[in-house]
Design a protein around this motif. Structure first.
Motif, PDB file in Angstrom:
ATOM      1  N   SER A  64      -7.473  19.054  19.813  1.00 32.50           N
ATOM      2  CA  SER A  64      -7.716  20.400  20.354  1.00 32.50           C
ATOM      3  C   SER A  64      -9.197  20.757  20.303  1.00 32.50           C
ATOM      4  N   ARG A  65      -9.885  20.355  19.238  1.00 28.67           N
ATOM      5  CA  ARG A  65     -11.325  20.641  19.164  1.00 28.67           C
ATOM      6  C   ARG A  65     -12.072  19.920  20.282  1.00 28.67           C
ATOM      7  N   LYS A  66     -11.678  18.665  20.530  1.00 27.54           N
ATOM      8  CA  LYS A  66     -12.335  17.905  21.594  1.00 27.54           C
ATOM      9  C   LYS A  66     -12.060  18.533  22.957  1.00 27.54           C
ATOM     10  N   LEU A  67     -10.818  18.928  23.203  1.00 27.64           N
ATOM     11  CA  LEU A  67     -10.479  19.529  24.484  1.00 27.64           C
ATOM     12  C   LEU A  67     -11.144  20.893  24.655  1.00 27.64           C
ATOM     13  N   ALA A  68     -11.235  21.674  23.568  1.00 26.98           N
ATOM     14  CA  ALA A  68     -11.890  22.981  23.654  1.00 26.98           C
ATOM     15  C   ALA A  68     -13.357  22.821  24.044  1.00 26.98           C
ATOM     16  N   THR A  69     -14.026  21.836  23.457  1.00 28.41           N
ATOM     17  CA  THR A  69     -15.425  21.574  23.819  1.00 28.41           C
ATOM     18  C   THR A  69     -15.549  21.173  25.277  1.00 28.41           C
ATOM     19  N   ARG A  70     -14.619  20.322  25.716  1.00 29.05           N
ATOM     20  CA  ARG A  70     -14.652  19.864  27.109  1.00 29.05           C
ATOM     21  C   ARG A  70     -14.382  21.008  28.079  1.00 29.05           C
ATOM     22  N   LEU A  71     -13.396  21.851  27.762  1.00 26.58           N
ATOM     23  CA  LEU A  71     -13.087  22.993  28.630  1.00 26.58           C
ATOM     24  C   LEU A  71     -14.246  23.980  28.684  1.00 26.58           C
ATOM     25  N   ALA A  72     -14.884  24.222  27.534  1.00 24.21           N
ATOM     26  CA  ALA A  72     -16.018  25.151  27.509  1.00 24.21           C
ATOM     27  C   ALA A  72     -17.176  24.623  28.360  1.00 24.21           C
TER      28      ALA A  72
END
Length: 462
Positions: free
Chosen positions: A241-249
């Protein structure tokens, strides 16, 4: 040195075959590490190559298993294994219990080799009992016969006896069982490593690396994951989730710039002789979308839905609102069960079945009834800003798929995507209504956590 270079190249190719993203730059770095460290200290070489080749969370188990095949600790049958006929299974257990109590890793490694030699051979040649014929060496067979998990009570009793029968402190009494379980798990890993090593000598290293190395957590197939693998997937929710949140941001920041406004850019360039030094953009004001999940929680896809619900909940800060609905043949909202105080993630499926109304008069999936009930009870949950993700295999048990309800859902929402954990080749088989639903909304195969992460990043609006 050429043979070492060839071995390193084969090692890297095996990592790629097991879905680890290792490129030419990492391979060159690994070659330099190998040249500097040499082969004298195997564990130091392992750590050096891991630092050079690994770039993502959850890859270490695949790396270690593959490293043990291409850079084995020994070749051939260990000398200790020559004594396999001298020991019974019970004597092996006695020695293992002593090694576990002492925490003697060297003794455990020797006993792992001895146990595989004595108990792990299958497909034996009739003229040479005790050696593998067309089969090989099986860690599962070894552990099934040895059953190291039954030694926990015996080891704890030995530890108490070593203290002269004195009662341990409360802290020690809580920690010791977990420590012994960890040592037993380490022994199981040693057995698996030894069985793979011997099988590789028999059948070829490349063959065993391709077939016998367990996938990384991101590559575990949702539909075939066992209990331990599902637990590992749940532990991977936070890092993913941390990786995806960074990617989405980052994706949202790029999208906020908008497209170049050609007319304004040309007008600006008049002051520089027609050179567009200052591009003008049509600015966007991205808004965090609303997300609605409709999740099939029947037994056939429970692991997939469970993991996806936990992942989306961990990403809730990336959306203005998240609402989650679960169904088998009836549908109910379960957003509150996924809240920060929602309890143990491993109990999520059980809590949904116990506390939400997802079953009617029969226990089988009925997507048509669930979609119809959703529009009747929760129509207001979906609006022009809502993105809807439907999670399920679309196996409708030959009931009415209720395509009009899905069309209404697609008209009412911003977009609808269906994530199916089955491969497309299965969408036309048996009782699957996947092709019918795919004619109404976009349906995407989603078999593991890596595909899920890529789909969430690519499909969700900004």
């Amino acid at each position: 040195m050429s043979s070492v270079a060839a071995r390193l190249t084969s090692f890297v190719q095996a990592l790629r075959a097991n879905a680890l993203r290792v490129g030419p730059a990492e391979t060159v770095d690994a070659a330099q590490v190998l040249a500097v460290l040499g082969l004298a200290d195997r564990e130091r070489l392992r750590e050096g190559l891991a630092a050079a080749l690994l770039r993502a969370h959850g890859q270490r188990s695949v790396f270690d298993a593959t490293f043990d095949l291409y850079f084995p600790s020994r070749v051939g049958e260990p000398e200790v294994a020559q004594r396999r006929e001298e020991l019974t299974v019970e004597e092996l257990r006695e020695q293992l219990a002593a090694a576990l109590a002492a925490g003697d890793s060297a003794a455990m490694a020797q006993l792992a080799a001895l146990a595989v030699g004595a108990l792990g051979a299958f497909g034996q040649a009739p003229d040479a009992p005790g050696t593998p014929g067309a089969g090989g060496w099986s860690a599962h067979q070894t552990l099934d016969r040895l059953r190291p998990q039954i030694l926990l009570a015996r080891v704890l009793a030995a530890l108490r006896e070593g203290r002269g029968g004195a009662r341990p402190s409360e802290l020690t009494e809580r920690i010791e069982p977990d420590e012994i379980r960890r040592r037993i798990e380490a022994f199981r890993t040693l057995v698996a490593t030894e069985a793979r090593r011997r099988s590789a000598e028999l059948r070829g290293t490349d063959e065993i690396a391709r077939r016998a190395v367990a996938p990384s957590v991101e590559q575990i197939d949702f539909l075939f994951a066992g209990r331990e693998q599902l637990a590992e997937l749940r532990r991977a929710v936070r890092p993913l989730s941390r990786k995806l949140a960074t990617r989405l941001a980052a994706h949202r920041r790029r999208a906020a710039r908008g497209r170049i406004d050609v007319r304004r850019t040309v007008r600006r360039s008049l002051g520089t002789g027609g050179v567009p030094l200052r591009p003008a953009y049509r600015r966007r004001r991205p808004q965090r979308p609303e997300l609605v999940l409709l999740c099939d929680v029947s037994s056939s896809v429970a692991g997939f839905s469970d993991f996806t619900m936990l992942l989306v909940q961990a990403l809730r800060e990336e959306f203005s609102r998240v609402r989650v609905f679960a169904f088998v043949n009836r549908i109910d909202e379960v957003t509150e069960l996924l809240g920060p105080g929602g309890g143990d993630p491993g109990e999520l499926a059980r809590r949904i079945l116990a506390e939400a109304t997802v079953l009617g008069y029969h226990p089988y999936s009925d997507y048509g009834s669930a979609l119809g009930e959703f529009l009747e009870r929760y129509r207001e949950a979906v609006g022009p800003r809502s993105s809807v993700l439907i999670l399920g295999d679309a196996r409708n048990n030959n009931r009415d798929p209720n395509l009009p309800a899905l069309r209404q859902l697609a008209r009412q929402s911003r977009r609808v995507h269906w994530l199916n954990p089955e491969p497309p080749a299965s969408w036309s088989t048996g009782d699957s209504a996947a092709l019918a639903y795919a004619g109404v909304v976009a349906m995407h195969p989603c078999r593991n956590a890596r595909q899920l992460g890529e789909l969430i990043t690519r499909l969700l609006p900004l």
